[in-house]
Design a protein around this motif. Structure first.
Motif, PDB file in Angstrom:
ATOM      1  N   ASN A 183      80.714  10.381 -11.572  1.00  0.00           N
ATOM      2  CA  ASN A 183      81.316  10.860 -12.808  1.00  0.00           C
ATOM      3  C   ASN A 183      82.167  12.097 -12.519  1.00  0.00           C
ATOM      4  O   ASN A 183      81.752  13.217 -12.750  1.00  0.00           O
ATOM      5  CB  ASN A 183      80.198  11.197 -13.800  1.00  0.00           C
ATOM      6  N   GLN A 243      71.705  10.123 -15.954  1.00  0.00           N
ATOM      7  CA  GLN A 243      71.977   8.984 -16.831  1.00  0.00           C
ATOM      8  C   GLN A 243      70.742   8.561 -17.621  1.00  0.00           C
ATOM      9  O   GLN A 243      70.844   7.707 -18.500  1.00  0.00           O
ATOM     10  CB  GLN A 243      72.475   7.796 -16.005  1.00  0.00           C
ATOM     11  N   TRP A 260      76.959   6.343 -20.495  1.00  0.00           N
ATOM     12  CA  TRP A 260      77.232   5.156 -19.687  1.00  0.00           C
ATOM     13  C   TRP A 260      77.024   3.854 -20.457  1.00  0.00           C
ATOM     14  O   TRP A 260      77.812   2.905 -20.326  1.00  0.00           O
ATOM     15  CB  TRP A 260      76.352   5.169 -18.426  1.00  0.00           C
ATOM     16  N   ASN A 282      87.458  12.441 -18.247  1.00  0.00           N
ATOM     17  CA  ASN A 282      86.917  11.615 -17.181  1.00  0.00           C
ATOM     18  C   ASN A 282      87.636  10.272 -17.134  1.00  0.00           C
ATOM     19  O   ASN A 282      88.054   9.748 -18.170  1.00  0.00           O
ATOM     20  CB  ASN A 282      85.413  11.343 -17.402  1.00  0.00           C
ATOM     21  N   ARG A 309      78.697  13.369 -20.808  1.00  0.00           N
ATOM     22  CA  ARG A 309      79.476  12.207 -20.346  1.00  0.00           C
ATOM     23  C   ARG A 309      78.609  11.252 -19.524  1.00  0.00           C
ATOM     24  O   ARG A 309      78.720  10.021 -19.649  1.00  0.00           O
ATOM     25  CB  ARG A 309      80.673  12.686 -19.528  1.00  0.00           C
ATOM     26  N   ALA A 310      77.721  11.793 -18.692  1.00  0.00           N
ATOM     27  CA  ALA A 310      76.856  10.930 -17.888  1.00  0.00           C
ATOM     28  C   ALA A 310      75.931  10.093 -18.760  1.00  0.00           C
ATOM     29  O   ALA A 310      75.634   8.935 -18.436  1.00  0.00           O
ATOM     30  CB  ALA A 310      76.040  11.779 -16.907  1.00  0.00           C
ATOM     31  N   THR A 364      75.592  15.293 -11.073  1.00  0.00           N
ATOM     32  CA  THR A 364      76.654  14.321 -11.353  1.00  0.00           C
ATOM     33  C   THR A 364      77.855  14.557 -10.451  1.00  0.00           C
ATOM     34  O   THR A 364      78.556  13.611 -10.077  1.00  0.00           O
ATOM     35  CB  THR A 364      77.117  14.396 -12.818  1.00  0.00           C
ATOM     36  N   ALA A 380      75.795   9.753 -10.486  1.00  0.00           N
ATOM     37  CA  ALA A 380      76.334   9.273 -11.762  1.00  0.00           C
ATOM     38  C   ALA A 380      77.783   8.836 -11.609  1.00  0.00           C
ATOM     39  O   ALA A 380      78.344   8.265 -12.521  1.00  0.00           O
ATOM     40  CB  ALA A 380      76.236  10.301 -12.894  1.00  0.00           C
TER      41      ALA A 380
END
Length: 367
Positions: A220, A311, A298, A259, A294-295, A213, A218
């Protein structure tokens, strides 16, 4: 023709005896005790507890000794033992805001409310081999500092961004979280299941996904808002008493990343978070977990799927578990005589047919 190796149970028993001899090594060298492993190989012990889903440093140290240092095998031993334990209740959700922090750093705020505590860390070491350790030299004790005691009730840094409305608020689910140690993973997986899978996942795999990532797979970019390590009380409701009591404490590593988020039709531009929580002192794992978490968000955030591996929830969650991976990978070294014979006969048949066809073509050309 291939035939099965003879020996059976006797051969297996002898293999186990040989394995035990190899595990012990040179008998003239003092044997490692479980206590030594627990106290001096703490990070390995923490990893086995996290990926084995069982907080017990003594059992994790024993598993490492039995597995000859193979941490995946040690995790396997811990998970197998875990299935034999009765479950008599569930604890309350732990409040990491009350953590007695041995270490607490932020990469986003220099003057973090509550202060920064470096604690025990490799971050500023020179990565030079210390040959004093080879000589069994005693390590000098850390200097006594008046305020070196773990800080308690340290507020989360995210709370200060929350007050300004700059953080997306995570909605609390009305449905109790499922237990991945008792139910198989099913997709689509809710965030609570994804986090469970990541905290149990192989550290190297989760690290690789997190690294991807950062390299653009990603889109991100994350900042570590806070990384904290310390002990948190475990409380349990006792129906007969009508209130909760503290039954112990566990050491945890918690990471929250912040993020960017461009916003959507219903949400203004703001920050979003990635989250990681792991048994013991496991900084690399907690940070990796937060990045991958976090990825994987999405879709719920209305972002584009860039086709990045991190993802893809199915790819990440189904391949993160090192015990599943080990079992499927290592089973190919076990006897597959019948399967191979069928493949062998098929290849021979195809070669005969190809040879015959080539001969027919040659005859037709000669005529």
């Amino acid at each position: 023709m291939y035939v099965a190796v003879k020996g059976g149970e006797r051969a297996i028993d002898n293999a186990h005896a040989w394995l035990a001899e190899e595990r012990r090594g040179d008998a003239s060298v003092p044997e490692l005790s479980v206590a030594q492993i627990r106290e001096q190989m703490t990070l390995a012990v923490n990893r086995v507890m996290a990926e084995g889903s069982l907080y017990d440093p003594d059992l994790a140290a024993l598993a490492i000794k039995q597995a000859r240092g193979d941490l995946i095998e040690a995790v396997f031993l811990i998970r197998a033992y875990r299935t034999t334990l009765p479950r008599f209740g569930a604890s309350r959700p732990m409040d990491t805001g009350t953590m007695a922090c041995d270490r607490r750093v932020s990469a986003t705020f220099k003057d973090a409310p509550g202060g920064q505590v470096l604690g025990p860390t490799f971050d500023y070491t020179h990565r030079l081999l210390d040959f004093k350790l080879a000589a069994d030299g005693e390590v000098s004790p850390a200097p006594e500092v008046a305020d070196a005691k773990p800080s308690k009730d340290t507020p989360h840094i995210m709370e200060f961004l929350d007050r300004e409305g700059l953080m997306q608020r995570d909605t609390d689910s009305k449905t109790p979280p499922r237990d991945l140690t008792r139910e198989p993973l099913e997709l689509p997986a809710t965030r609570d299941l994804r986090l469970q899978a990541l905290t149990r996942g192989d550290e190297g795999f989760v690290l690789g996904m997190a690294y991807s990532t950062q390299r653009g797979y990603a889109r991100n970019h994350a900042f570590v808002a806070e990384l904290r390590i310390g002990k948190v009380a475990v409380e349990m409701d006792i129906p007969e008493l009508g209130f909760a009591i503290e039954i112990g404490e566990v050491e945890l590593t918690e990471c929250e990343t912040v993020n960017q988020f461009a916003g959507s039709k219903t949400e203004p531009p703001q920050f979003t978070r990635g989250y990681g929580l792991v048994f013991g002192m496991s900084e690399r794992k907690a940070i990796s977990m937060a990045l991958v978490d976090r990825a994987l968000r999405w879709e719920e955030l209305g972002e584009d799927n860039l086709g990045a591996p991190a993802q893809d929830a199915e790819f990440v969650l189904y391949h993160a578990d090192n015990i599943q991976a080990t079992g499927f990978l290592e089973h190919i070294k076990l006897p597959h005589y019948v399967d191979f014979q069928s493949e062998l006969e098929l290849i021979r048949k195809l070669r005969r047919e190809a040879t015959a066809a080539a001969q027919d073509v040659a005859r037709e050309a000669a005529e």
